[in-house]
Design an enzyme around this catalytic site. Structure first.
Site, PDB file in Angstrom:
ATOM      1  N   ARG A  26      45.634  40.307  37.733  1.00  0.00           N
ATOM      2  CA  ARG A  26      44.464  41.129  37.906  1.00  0.00           C
ATOM      3  C   ARG A  26      45.346  42.356  38.490  1.00  0.00           C
ATOM      4  O   ARG A  26      46.282  42.161  39.332  1.00  0.00           O
ATOM      5  CB  ARG A  26      43.736  40.532  38.945  1.00  0.00           C
ATOM      6  N   HIS A  27      44.750  43.701  38.169  1.00  0.00           N
ATOM      7  CA  HIS A  27      45.247  44.608  38.778  1.00  0.00           C
ATOM      8  C   HIS A  27      45.213  44.737  40.462  1.00  0.00           C
ATOM      9  O   HIS A  27      44.494  43.784  40.954  1.00  0.00           O
ATOM     10  CB  HIS A  27      44.570  45.956  38.240  1.00  0.00           C
ATOM     11  N   GLY A  28      46.097  45.290  41.038  1.00  0.00           N
ATOM     12  CA  GLY A  28      46.035  45.367  42.308  1.00  0.00           C
ATOM     13  C   GLY A  28      45.051  46.141  42.821  1.00  0.00           C
ATOM     14  O   GLY A  28      44.055  46.616  42.300  1.00  0.00           O
ATOM     15  N   THR A  30      42.330  48.755  44.770  1.00  0.00           N
ATOM     16  CA  THR A  30      41.901  49.884  44.778  1.00  0.00           C
ATOM     17  C   THR A  30      41.200  50.004  46.051  1.00  0.00           C
ATOM     18  O   THR A  30      40.728  49.102  46.723  1.00  0.00           O
ATOM     19  CB  THR A  30      41.243  50.310  43.800  1.00  0.00           C
ATOM     20  N   ASN A  33      37.995  48.457  45.843  1.00  0.00           N
ATOM     21  CA  ASN A  33      37.948  47.170  46.008  1.00  0.00           C
ATOM     22  C   ASN A  33      37.730  46.869  47.548  1.00  0.00           C
ATOM     23  O   ASN A  33      37.090  45.896  48.012  1.00  0.00           O
ATOM     24  CB  ASN A  33      39.188  46.470  45.440  1.00  0.00           C
ATOM     25  N   GLU A 111      37.273  46.247  32.060  1.00  0.00           N
ATOM     26  CA  GLU A 111      36.218  45.388  33.061  1.00  0.00           C
ATOM     27  C   GLU A 111      34.803  45.371  32.648  1.00  0.00           C
ATOM     28  O   GLU A 111      34.366  46.330  31.874  1.00  0.00           O
ATOM     29  CB  GLU A 111      36.469  45.989  34.441  1.00  0.00           C
ATOM     30  N   GLY A 175      38.992  41.401  37.071  1.00  0.00           N
ATOM     31  CA  GLY A 175      38.302  40.084  37.857  1.00  0.00           C
ATOM     32  C   GLY A 175      37.372  39.520  36.929  1.00  0.00           C
ATOM     33  O   GLY A 175      37.274  38.279  36.434  1.00  0.00           O
TER      34      GLY A 175
END
Length: 214
Positions: A26-28, A30, A33, A111, A175
Site C-alpha cells: 500500500r502507498h505510504g 498522506t 490519511n 483506489e 487500501g
C-alpha cells in the site's frame, strides 16, 4: 433518524486466481490519511511519514526476496497511476538499489472513488449526510457514495485486472484495492472485506496459495 438495518449475508467472493507470487504494498501515508479524510482518487502526495514507510518497505521487500532467492529482475513491478502510489514505488525501488523509474502503470489499480465525499471526514459529513452514512454503516460492501463506487463495483474492476496477471508481480496500490484483491485471492466473505486492515508499513505476499505479511 434512519434505523440501521444490517445487510443480509452476502456470501463469499469467488476465488479468481492462484498466483505463483503476488506481492502487494500500500502507498505510504498522506496528510489526508492522517486526518481521516476520504481520499479515493484525489491525487494527494505522500507526507514525510509516508516517504519513510515507502523506503522501509523497499528494504523489507529486498530482504524478503534475498531470503527466498528471488531475483527482482524476474518480477513485474506495476503501480496505480496516482502520485502517492508512484512516489511509493519509486522510493521502494530506490531502496532496493533498482532503477526507480523501471515500472509500469495500470489505470485499473486506482483506489475506490468516494465521489462527492472525497476530501471530507465522516464527522464533517455527519450533519447533512446522516442517512447515507447510516446506510454505508449497514452495508459497506454495496453502498455507493454520491458519484462514487461501492466495494462491489471496485471488486469487479480489480477482478478484471487480476485475471490478466500472468507473471510474478509487485503491486503498489491502495487500501480499498488490497481489500477486494485479498477477497478475490482467498474467497473471503463479502461483508468482511471492507473491514480488512491494511497497514502502510508492511509488505503483503501471496505465494503458492499462502498469504504472509512481511
Amino acid at each position: 433518524m434512519t434505523k440501521v438495518i444490517p445487510a443480509p449475508g452476502l456470501g463469499l467472493m469467488p476465488k479468481l486466481h492462484d498466483p505463483e507470487l503476488l506481492i502487494f504494498v500500500r502507498h505510504g501515508e498522506t496528510d489526508w490519511n492522517f486526518e481521516g479524510r476520504m481520499q479515493g482518487q484525489k491525487d494527494i502526495p505522500l507526507n514525510a511519514t509516508g516517504q519513510a514507510q515507502a523506503t522501509d518497505n523497499g528494504q523489507r521487500l529486498q530482504g524478503y526476496l534475498a531470503q527466498e532467492g528471488i531475483d527482482p529482475a524476474t518480477l513485474d513491478f506495476v503501480s496505480s497511476p496516482l502520485t502517492r502510489t508512484r512516489s511509493t514505488m519509486e522510493l521502494l525501488r530506490g531502496a532496493m538499489n533498482l532503477d526507480a523509474s523501471a515500472y509500469r502503470l495500470e489505470d485499473q489499480l486506482k483506489e475506490i472513488t468516494f465521489g462527492a465525499w472525497e476530501g471530507f471526514t465522516l464527522e464533517e459529513l455527519a450533519e447533512e449526510e446522516q442517512d447515507l452514512i447510516l446506510q454505508r454503516r449497514a452495508d459497506k460492501w454495496g453502498f455507493v457514495p454520491p458519484g462514487g463506487e461501492s466495494y462491489e463495483m471496485l471488486a469487479d474492476r480489480i477482478g478484471v485486472w487480476l485475471k490478466t496477471v500472468d507473471r510474478p508481480s509487485v503491486v503498489v496500490s491502495h487500501g480499498g484495492v488490497f481489500r477486494v484483491l485479498r477477497g478475490h485471492l482467498e474467497g473471503r466473505e463479502k461483508v468482511a472485506v471492507p473491514k480488512l486492515d491494511v497497514p502502510q508499513d508492511k509488505v503483503f505476499v501471496w505465494r503458492k496459495g499462502c498469504f504472509e505479511v512481511v
